[in-house]
Write a protein that holds these residues in place. Structure first.
Motif, PDB file in Angstrom:
ATOM      1  N   HIS A  14     -11.238  -6.420  15.402  1.00  0.00           N
ATOM      2  CA  HIS A  14     -11.990  -5.270  15.889  1.00  0.00           C
ATOM      3  C   HIS A  14     -12.705  -5.676  16.881  1.00  0.00           C
ATOM      4  CE1 HIS A  14     -14.214  -1.709  14.510  1.00  0.00           C
ATOM      5  NE2 HIS A  14     -15.015  -2.076  15.636  1.00  0.00           N
ATOM      6  N   CYS A  15     -12.753  -5.055  17.979  1.00  0.00           N
ATOM      7  CA  CYS A  15     -13.365  -5.602  19.621  1.00  0.00           C
ATOM      8  C   CYS A  15     -14.572  -4.653  19.903  1.00  0.00           C
ATOM      9  CB  CYS A  15     -12.491  -5.386  20.589  1.00  0.00           C
ATOM     10  SG  CYS A  15     -11.020  -6.269  20.369  1.00  0.00           S
ATOM     11  N   PHE A  16     -15.760  -5.312  20.101  1.00  0.00           N
ATOM     12  CA  PHE A  16     -16.863  -5.024  20.739  1.00  0.00           C
ATOM     13  C   PHE A  16     -16.838  -5.366  22.075  1.00  0.00           C
ATOM     14  CE2 PHE A  16     -17.657  -4.845  16.207  1.00  0.00           C
ATOM     15  CZ  PHE A  16     -18.348  -3.583  15.675  1.00  0.00           C
ATOM     16  N   LEU A  17     -16.441  -4.562  23.012  1.00  0.00           N
ATOM     17  CA  LEU A  17     -16.333  -5.173  24.460  1.00  0.00           C
ATOM     18  C   LEU A  17     -16.620  -3.982  25.410  1.00  0.00           C
ATOM     19  CD1 LEU A  17     -12.997  -6.142  25.383  1.00  0.00           C
ATOM     20  CD2 LEU A  17     -13.227  -4.314  23.647  1.00  0.00           C
ATOM     21  N   TYR A  18     -16.993  -4.560  26.663  1.00  0.00           N
ATOM     22  CA  TYR A  18     -17.184  -3.409  27.824  1.00  0.00           C
ATOM     23  C   TYR A  18     -15.924  -2.508  28.154  1.00  0.00           C
ATOM     24  CZ  TYR A  18     -15.634  -7.630  30.182  1.00  0.00           C
ATOM     25  OH  TYR A  18     -15.031  -8.670  30.694  1.00  0.00           O
ATOM     26  N   LEU A  19     -16.164  -1.325  28.267  1.00  0.00           N
ATOM     27  CA  LEU A  19     -14.933  -0.642  28.852  1.00  0.00           C
ATOM     28  C   LEU A  19     -13.852  -1.151  29.608  1.00  0.00           C
ATOM     29  CD1 LEU A  19     -16.739   2.998  28.392  1.00  0.00           C
ATOM     30  CD2 LEU A  19     -15.451   1.905  26.751  1.00  0.00           C
ATOM     31  N   PRO A  20     -14.256  -1.658  30.677  1.00  0.00           N
ATOM     32  CA  PRO A  20     -13.028  -2.082  31.681  1.00  0.00           C
ATOM     33  C   PRO A  20     -12.001  -2.942  31.247  1.00  0.00           C
ATOM     34  CG  PRO A  20     -15.392  -1.854  32.961  1.00  0.00           C
ATOM     35  CD  PRO A  20     -15.393  -1.753  31.612  1.00  0.00           C
ATOM     36  N   ALA A  21     -12.482  -3.654  30.075  1.00  0.00           N
ATOM     37  CA  ALA A  21     -11.582  -4.754  29.603  1.00  0.00           C
ATOM     38  C   ALA A  21     -10.815  -4.398  28.347  1.00  0.00           C
ATOM     39  CB  ALA A  21     -12.499  -5.950  29.235  1.00  0.00           C
ATOM     40  N   MET A  22     -10.929  -3.177  27.781  1.00  0.00           N
ATOM     41  CA  MET A  22     -10.337  -2.757  26.682  1.00  0.00           C
ATOM     42  C   MET A  22      -8.751  -2.721  27.000  1.00  0.00           C
ATOM     43  SD  MET A  22     -12.737   0.453  24.880  1.00  0.00           S
ATOM     44  CE  MET A  22     -14.272  -0.156  24.153  1.00  0.00           C
ATOM     45  N   ASP A  23      -8.210  -2.152  27.898  1.00  0.00           N
ATOM     46  CA  ASP A  23      -7.077  -2.017  28.006  1.00  0.00           C
ATOM     47  C   ASP A  23      -6.310  -3.419  28.065  1.00  0.00           C
ATOM     48  OD1 ASP A  23      -4.364  -0.411  28.734  1.00  0.00           O
ATOM     49  OD2 ASP A  23      -4.767  -1.299  30.747  1.00  0.00           O
ATOM     50  N   SER A  24      -6.924  -4.178  28.784  1.00  0.00           N
ATOM     51  CA  SER A  24      -6.075  -5.720  29.016  1.00  0.00           C
ATOM     52  C   SER A  24      -6.260  -6.355  27.386  1.00  0.00           C
ATOM     53  CB  SER A  24      -6.894  -6.371  29.878  1.00  0.00           C
ATOM     54  OG  SER A  24      -6.620  -5.817  31.203  1.00  0.00           O
ATOM     55  N   VAL A  25      -7.379  -6.139  26.954  1.00  0.00           N
ATOM     56  CA  VAL A  25      -7.278  -6.945  25.452  1.00  0.00           C
ATOM     57  C   VAL A  25      -6.665  -6.309  24.572  1.00  0.00           C
ATOM     58  CG1 VAL A  25      -8.975  -7.153  23.772  1.00  0.00           C
ATOM     59  CG2 VAL A  25      -9.983  -7.838  26.092  1.00  0.00           C
ATOM     60  N   ALA A  26      -6.614  -4.928  24.448  1.00  0.00           N
ATOM     61  CA  ALA A  26      -5.823  -4.284  23.493  1.00  0.00           C
ATOM     62  C   ALA A  26      -4.295  -4.478  23.712  1.00  0.00           C
ATOM     63  CB  ALA A  26      -5.810  -2.922  23.724  1.00  0.00           C
ATOM     64  N   SER A  27      -3.825  -4.542  24.976  1.00  0.00           N
ATOM     65  CA  SER A  27      -2.583  -4.778  25.439  1.00  0.00           C
ATOM     66  C   SER A  27      -1.950  -6.304  24.870  1.00  0.00           C
ATOM     67  CB  SER A  27      -2.000  -4.563  27.015  1.00  0.00           C
ATOM     68  OG  SER A  27      -2.238  -3.400  27.138  1.00  0.00           O
ATOM     69  N   SER A  28      -2.956  -7.141  25.176  1.00  0.00           N
ATOM     70  CA  SER A  28      -2.743  -8.774  24.942  1.00  0.00           C
ATOM     71  C   SER A  28      -2.540  -9.066  23.201  1.00  0.00           C
ATOM     72  CB  SER A  28      -3.878  -9.456  25.430  1.00  0.00           C
ATOM     73  OG  SER A  28      -3.748  -9.397  26.942  1.00  0.00           O
ATOM     74  N   LEU A  29      -3.566  -8.229  22.564  1.00  0.00           N
ATOM     75  CA  LEU A  29      -3.581  -8.326  21.067  1.00  0.00           C
ATOM     76  C   LEU A  29      -2.247  -7.703  20.713  1.00  0.00           C
ATOM     77  CD1 LEU A  29      -7.257  -7.639  20.338  1.00  0.00           C
ATOM     78  CD2 LEU A  29      -6.198  -9.758  20.348  1.00  0.00           C
ATOM     79  N   LEU A  30      -1.809  -6.511  20.965  1.00  0.00           N
ATOM     80  CA  LEU A  30      -0.499  -5.991  20.744  1.00  0.00           C
ATOM     81  C   LEU A  30       0.583  -6.926  21.010  1.00  0.00           C
ATOM     82  CD1 LEU A  30      -1.126  -2.121  21.581  1.00  0.00           C
ATOM     83  CD2 LEU A  30      -0.799  -3.289  19.498  1.00  0.00           C
ATOM     84  N   ALA A  31       0.576  -7.709  22.100  1.00  0.00           N
ATOM     85  CA  ALA A  31       1.765  -8.468  22.505  1.00  0.00           C
ATOM     86  C   ALA A  31       1.849  -9.669  21.450  1.00  0.00           C
ATOM     87  CB  ALA A  31       1.584  -8.727  23.984  1.00  0.00           C
ATOM     88  N   ILE A  32       0.733 -10.208  20.988  1.00  0.00           N
ATOM     89  CA  ILE A  32       0.735 -11.432  20.314  1.00  0.00           C
ATOM     90  C   ILE A  32       1.074 -10.856  18.535  1.00  0.00           C
ATOM     91  CG2 ILE A  32      -1.736 -11.459  19.715  1.00  0.00           C
ATOM     92  CD1 ILE A  32       0.456 -14.536  20.462  1.00  0.00           C
ATOM     93  N   SER A  42      -8.702  -2.973  17.016  1.00  0.00           N
ATOM     94  CA  SER A  42      -9.580  -1.786  16.578  1.00  0.00           C
ATOM     95  C   SER A  42     -10.721  -1.759  17.774  1.00  0.00           C
ATOM     96  CB  SER A  42     -10.106  -1.992  15.336  1.00  0.00           C
ATOM     97  OG  SER A  42     -10.956  -0.763  15.015  1.00  0.00           O
ATOM     98  N   MET A  43     -10.890  -0.401  18.251  1.00  0.00           N
ATOM     99  CA  MET A  43     -11.763  -0.423  19.157  1.00  0.00           C
ATOM    100  C   MET A  43     -13.024   0.612  18.655  1.00  0.00           C
ATOM    101  SD  MET A  43     -10.847  -2.408  21.747  1.00  0.00           S
ATOM    102  CE  MET A  43      -9.388  -3.202  22.246  1.00  0.00           C
ATOM    103  N   ILE A  44     -13.259   1.002  17.635  1.00  0.00           N
ATOM    104  CA  ILE A  44     -14.031   1.824  16.788  1.00  0.00           C
ATOM    105  C   ILE A  44     -15.637   1.423  17.477  1.00  0.00           C
ATOM    106  CG2 ILE A  44     -15.049   2.779  14.865  1.00  0.00           C
ATOM    107  CD1 ILE A  44     -12.184   2.585  14.026  1.00  0.00           C
ATOM    108  N   ASN A  45     -16.381   1.945  18.116  1.00  0.00           N
ATOM    109  CA  ASN A  45     -17.615   1.865  18.300  1.00  0.00           C
ATOM    110  C   ASN A  45     -18.731   2.706  17.837  1.00  0.00           C
ATOM    111  OD1 ASN A  45     -17.441  -0.809  19.615  1.00  0.00           O
ATOM    112  ND2 ASN A  45     -16.575   0.160  21.365  1.00  0.00           N
ATOM    113  N   ALA A  46     -18.265   4.013  17.463  1.00  0.00           N
ATOM    114  CA  ALA A  46     -19.070   4.869  17.013  1.00  0.00           C
ATOM    115  C   ALA A  46     -19.650   4.342  15.611  1.00  0.00           C
ATOM    116  CB  ALA A  46     -18.137   6.065  16.412  1.00  0.00           C
ATOM    117  N   ILE A  47     -21.259   4.428  15.540  1.00  0.00           N
ATOM    118  CA  ILE A  47     -21.893   3.813  14.313  1.00  0.00           C
ATOM    119  C   ILE A  47     -21.502   4.501  13.379  1.00  0.00           C
ATOM    120  CG2 ILE A  47     -24.236   3.245  13.489  1.00  0.00           C
ATOM    121  CD1 ILE A  47     -25.090   2.638  16.395  1.00  0.00           C
TER     122      ILE A  47
END
Length: 363
Positions: A26-44, A49-54
């Motif tokens: 589960h990732c809490f991070l800034y929007l510009p990095a979400m794509d790179s992080v999600a792709s890297s996690l899927l690759a490994i 998970s990028m859910i941020n809505a409280i």
């Protein structure tokens, strides 16, 4: 103590485990990095998970706890919405032992709001791993445990100062305080020294400590300062590796963190090497990122993959005290490259000799 060989043997078992377990990060991070992080996690092999809505976080965190996933928190949040989500999650998690948390402190010192958020997270939780990329962020983390630093801490990009071989007082101070933070927060502390020089080997190295062992992982071919997406991807992959702790099977947490950093360094180094072959100098190109993600998915143990070419791992200290006093040399060092002189990659990219720990050249 040079433990690169031991880490190399463990690394592929750890990578295989991560690829098979399909853990949630589960990732809490800034929007510009979400794509790179999600792709890297899927690759490994992980599930990002990028859910941020409280309104949805409580249920999401309950599921994460049930599945023994991990959390990656970046303090570098641009929006108030994301900051509040991090704060809510930290308060909800509290000190529950079955949450594996990686806290990335990059750019904390840029705003007062980020410093406040860092303080709130560290007051509410004991992260499994705290990753520090900047000297000013290091000072902020030290403050949270009541460690006031009166001495000036130079920028971590100063490769002339931060060198274990030189035993500078600044480097020794960082090691001392890192161990204090690790012991106080019961965390693994990762401190990154990213040289801004481009004409030296070992451009990035990490100090990893659990308060007893101090380990140095040196990445031979590149500086993380030159690739903005390398910072969040590194921390998110650490989160992927430390999830499902019951499956670590005898590995210490400091070993698992070492495996994560070493594997990403290997995959990125191979991508950088490929870019040099194609005369691509700018490491921020999308192709380097794509190649790195491909490597996270494809690279496996084999005769053509030699960790020694890309990463060096030593224990500076352990329970017995100081255990390393030599210089750091590399097997088959990556030679200095001028992109306009590249020809036969087998002859140009790697030298055909290597140095032993005492500096003697072997054939």
């Amino acid at each position: 103590m040079d433990i690169t060989d031991a880490i190399s043997k463990q690394l592929w078992d750890s990578v295989t485990r991560v690829r098979k377990q399909k853990s949630i990060v589960h990732c809490f991070l800034y929007l510009p990095a979400m794509d790179s992080v999600a792709s890297s996690l899927l690759a490994i092999g992980s599930v990002p998970s990028m859910i941020n809505a409280i309104q949805e976080l409580e249920q999401s965190l309950d599921i994460l706890q049930l599945l023994e996933g991990s959390i990656y928190m970046s303090v570098q949040s641009y929006s108030q919405f994301c900051k509040e989500s991090c704060r809510f999650a930290a308060n909800y998690i509290g000190y529950k032992n079955n949450f594996s948390i990686v806290l990335d402190t990059y750019n904390t010192n840029q705003t007062k709001a980020r410093c406040t958020l860092l303080c709130d997270i560290l007051e509410e939780t004991d992260p499994s791993v705290i990753v520090i990329w900047d000297n000013e962020d290091f000072i902020e983390v030290a403050k949270t445990i009541g460690e006031r630093i009166s001495t000036i801490i130079p920028k971590f990009s100063r490769s002339d100062i931060y060198s274990h071989e030189k035993k500078t007082k600044e480097f020794q101070l960082v090691l001392k305080i890192s161990k204090k933070i690790a012991n106080k927060k019961k965390s693994i502390i990762v401190v990154a020294f990213c040289s801004d020089q481009t004409n030296t080997f070992g451009k990035t190295f990490f100090i990893i400590t659990n308060g007893r062992t101090v380990r140095q992982v040196t990445c031979v071919h590149f500086s993380f300062q030159r690739i903005s997406w390398g910072i969040p991807v590194t921390s998110s992959l650490i989160a992927a590796f430390i999830s499902n702790p019951q499956t670590h099977e005898g590995f210490k947490m400091i070993d698992v963190v070492t495996h994560a950093i070493s594997f990403f360094s290997l995959c990125l180094s191979l991508a950088v090497q490929k870019s040099y072959r194609k005369n691509i100098i700018d490491l921020e190109t999308g192709q380097v990122l794509v190649d790195t993600i491909d490597n996270l998915y494809l690279v496996s143990e084999g005769p053509k993959i030699n960790l020694f070419r890309h990463v060096k791992v030593i224990d500076i200290e352990n329970e017995k005290g100081h255990v390393w006093s030599g210089e750091i040399h590399y097997l088959e060092e990556f030679v200095e490259l001028c992109p306009y002189e590249i020809g036969n990659e087998d002859n140009i990219l790697f030298s055909k000799t290597f140095l032993s720990p005492n500096g003697a050249t072997k054939g």
